[in-house]
Design an enzyme around this catalytic site. Sequence first.
Site, PDB file in Angstrom:
ATOM      1  N   ASP A   6      55.705 -75.460   3.582  1.00  0.00           N
ATOM      2  CA  ASP A   6      57.023 -76.153   3.311  1.00  0.00           C
ATOM      3  C   ASP A   6      56.495 -77.438   2.675  1.00  0.00           C
ATOM      4  O   ASP A   6      55.940 -78.303   3.456  1.00  0.00           O
ATOM      5  CB  ASP A   6      57.499 -76.314   4.738  1.00  0.00           C
TER       6      ASP A   6
ATOM      7  N   TYR B  22      71.641 -83.298  -6.039  1.00  0.00           N
ATOM      8  CA  TYR B  22      70.713 -82.907  -6.944  1.00  0.00           C
ATOM      9  C   TYR B  22      70.473 -83.593  -7.878  1.00  0.00           C
ATOM     10  O   TYR B  22      69.108 -83.895  -8.350  1.00  0.00           O
ATOM     11  CB  TYR B  22      71.178 -81.237  -7.340  1.00  0.00           C
TER      12      TYR B  22
ATOM     13  N   SER C  97      64.918 -81.668 -13.937  1.00  0.00           N
ATOM     14  CA  SER C  97      65.913 -80.881 -14.536  1.00  0.00           C
ATOM     15  C   SER C  97      66.641 -81.718 -15.608  1.00  0.00           C
ATOM     16  O   SER C  97      66.679 -82.851 -15.803  1.00  0.00           O
ATOM     17  CB  SER C  97      66.761 -80.624 -13.404  1.00  0.00           C
TER      18      SER C  97
ATOM     19  N   LYS D  44      66.700 -85.649  -8.908  1.00  0.00           N
ATOM     20  CA  LYS D  44      65.702 -85.115 -10.053  1.00  0.00           C
ATOM     21  C   LYS D  44      65.580 -86.442 -11.003  1.00  0.00           C
ATOM     22  O   LYS D  44      64.715 -86.806 -11.496  1.00  0.00           O
ATOM     23  CB  LYS D  44      66.615 -84.063 -10.956  1.00  0.00           C
TER      24      LYS D  44
HETATM   25  P1  NAD Z   1      63.772 -70.458  -7.774  1.00  0.00           P
HETATM   26  O1  NAD Z   1      64.527 -70.504  -6.506  1.00  0.00           O
HETATM   27  O2  NAD Z   1      63.286 -69.016  -8.435  1.00  0.00           O
HETATM   28  O3  NAD Z   1      62.136 -71.106  -7.370  1.00  0.00           O
HETATM   29  C1  NAD Z   1      61.940 -72.036  -6.352  1.00  0.00           C
HETATM   30  C2  NAD Z   1      60.972 -71.854  -5.580  1.00  0.00           C
HETATM   31  O4  NAD Z   1      60.896 -73.202  -4.659  1.00  0.00           O
HETATM   32  C3  NAD Z   1      61.251 -70.640  -4.479  1.00  0.00           C
HETATM   33  O5  NAD Z   1      60.177 -69.774  -4.650  1.00  0.00           O
HETATM   34  C4  NAD Z   1      61.549 -71.176  -3.393  1.00  0.00           C
HETATM   35  O6  NAD Z   1      60.962 -70.485  -2.013  1.00  0.00           O
HETATM   36  C5  NAD Z   1      60.541 -72.526  -3.103  1.00  0.00           C
HETATM   37  N1  NAD Z   1      61.105 -73.554  -2.223  1.00  0.00           N
HETATM   38  C6  NAD Z   1      62.388 -74.058  -1.839  1.00  0.00           C
HETATM   39  N2  NAD Z   1      62.208 -74.944  -0.933  1.00  0.00           N
HETATM   40  C7  NAD Z   1      60.934 -75.042  -0.644  1.00  0.00           C
HETATM   41  C8  NAD Z   1      60.067 -75.762   0.335  1.00  0.00           C
HETATM   42  N3  NAD Z   1      60.800 -76.624   1.224  1.00  0.00           N
HETATM   43  N4  NAD Z   1      58.673 -75.527   0.368  1.00  0.00           N
HETATM   44  C9  NAD Z   1      58.085 -74.635  -0.403  1.00  0.00           C
HETATM   45  N5  NAD Z   1      58.793 -74.058  -1.515  1.00  0.00           N
HETATM   46  C10 NAD Z   1      59.903 -74.147  -1.377  1.00  0.00           C
HETATM   47  O7  NAD Z   1      64.324 -71.434  -8.857  1.00  0.00           O
HETATM   48  P2  NAD Z   1      63.509 -71.969 -10.027  1.00  0.00           P
HETATM   49  O8  NAD Z   1      64.725 -72.242 -11.172  1.00  0.00           O
HETATM   50  O9  NAD Z   1      62.603 -71.433 -10.551  1.00  0.00           O
HETATM   51  O10 NAD Z   1      63.574 -73.577  -9.661  1.00  0.00           O
HETATM   52  C11 NAD Z   1      62.136 -74.150  -9.858  1.00  0.00           C
HETATM   53  C12 NAD Z   1      62.387 -75.615 -10.314  1.00  0.00           C
HETATM   54  O11 NAD Z   1      62.992 -75.665 -11.330  1.00  0.00           O
HETATM   55  C13 NAD Z   1      63.040 -76.472  -9.064  1.00  0.00           C
HETATM   56  O12 NAD Z   1      62.558 -77.508  -9.052  1.00  0.00           O
HETATM   57  C14 NAD Z   1      64.605 -76.589  -9.865  1.00  0.00           C
HETATM   58  O13 NAD Z   1      65.437 -77.720  -9.626  1.00  0.00           O
HETATM   59  C15 NAD Z   1      64.090 -76.558 -11.232  1.00  0.00           C
HETATM   60  N6  NAD Z   1      65.249 -76.240 -12.529  1.00  0.00           N
HETATM   61  C16 NAD Z   1      65.502 -75.179 -12.429  1.00  0.00           C
HETATM   62  C17 NAD Z   1      66.788 -74.701 -13.306  1.00  0.00           C
HETATM   63  C18 NAD Z   1      67.452 -73.474 -13.368  1.00  0.00           C
HETATM   64  O14 NAD Z   1      68.199 -73.338 -14.186  1.00  0.00           O
HETATM   65  N7  NAD Z   1      66.941 -72.385 -12.839  1.00  0.00           N
HETATM   66  C19 NAD Z   1      67.136 -75.763 -13.958  1.00  0.00           C
HETATM   67  C20 NAD Z   1      66.707 -77.072 -14.020  1.00  0.00           C
HETATM   68  C21 NAD Z   1      65.588 -77.145 -13.133  1.00  0.00           C
END
Ligand code: NAD
Length: 261
Positions: free
Chosen positions: A60, A152, A139, A156
């Site tokens: 975590d 959020y 992001s 970021k």
């Molecule tokens: P995702 O949900 O597939 O991946 C996020 C991962 O973080 C998951 O595997 C989840 O289990 C893990 N996680 C969440 N809370 C946690 C914690 N407390 N400790 C450990 N692990 C934890 O989604 P994603 O889109 O791949 O997200 C990855 C990053 O990309 C994030 O920081 C997100 O803000 C950023 N992001 C995503 C998008 C999008 O459109 N998907 C856009 C901008 C930024």
Amino acid sequence: MQLNLSNRVAIVTGGASGIGRATAILLAQHGATVFVGDLRLLPENEARYAELGIRQQTCDVRNEADVRRLVDAALAASGGIDILVNNAGIGMVKQIPDVTEADWDACLDTNFKSAFLFSRLVIPSMKARGGGSIVNISSNAGLLPRAHDPVYSTSKGALNAFTHSLALCHAGDRIRVNAVCPGPVGDTGMMNADLAKAVNRAETAQMFIDASPLARAYGRMISPEEVAQAVLYLCSDAAAMVTGTAIAIDGGKSLGVPPKS
Ligand code: NAD
């Protein structure tokens, strides 16, 4: 071969799915020894990760003891850490009057404080090895705040500010610190959760696509692998002189110019 990461040791947080999983795989394919930490470990990753030598443990990222356990495991197995990808993150689609203190802490601690907890423990090892690369997955919301998710966006924006500060503080140690600002990224837990809540999934997906000029031009979302390519570059010697940047992999969304309908 500037993208070759042989003999480099990397930690990728949130590596069970989406951008984190694509990043862990790409870094390992380029020779890095990769340690993944995530809240939950998914059985579907086991075979692929074993094949690439990617080690994973539950972590975590909000919890200092868990963070230390992951860093210690990487140090014990590999003797040092060269790359840190702070990727774990959660969304928070709520207006401020509805945000509880627990919501605020969950979002800020996962998306922002975690980068501090990991950086603090990893920087001494990077210094001892003569340098390193930290990549914070931010992001487009960190570049141009959005009305629907103020907490959020704040998390970021703070992560981008931390990136810039850390880059200045540690350039002398040859530690480079950069942010990648993606969105909208398909095939991710975050996007799937947003679409699952939608009344009309197809319409909502199209709305995300339309908000990004290039995504609209290609008629699709950005893929996790396209974001991972930017992370690979920033971790590699090809980016030896790159620090303090926030690279948008968002198809131009953060330009703030809505695509023509
Ligand atoms: P995702 O949900 O597939 O991946 C996020 C991962 O973080 C998951 O595997 C989840 O289990 C893990 N996680 C969440 N809370 C946690 C914690 N407390 N400790 C450990 N692990 C934890 O989604 P994603 O889109 O791949 O997200 C990855 C990053 O990309 C994030 O920081 C997100 O803000 C950023 N992001 C995503 C998008 C999008 O459109 N998907 C856009 C901008 C930024």
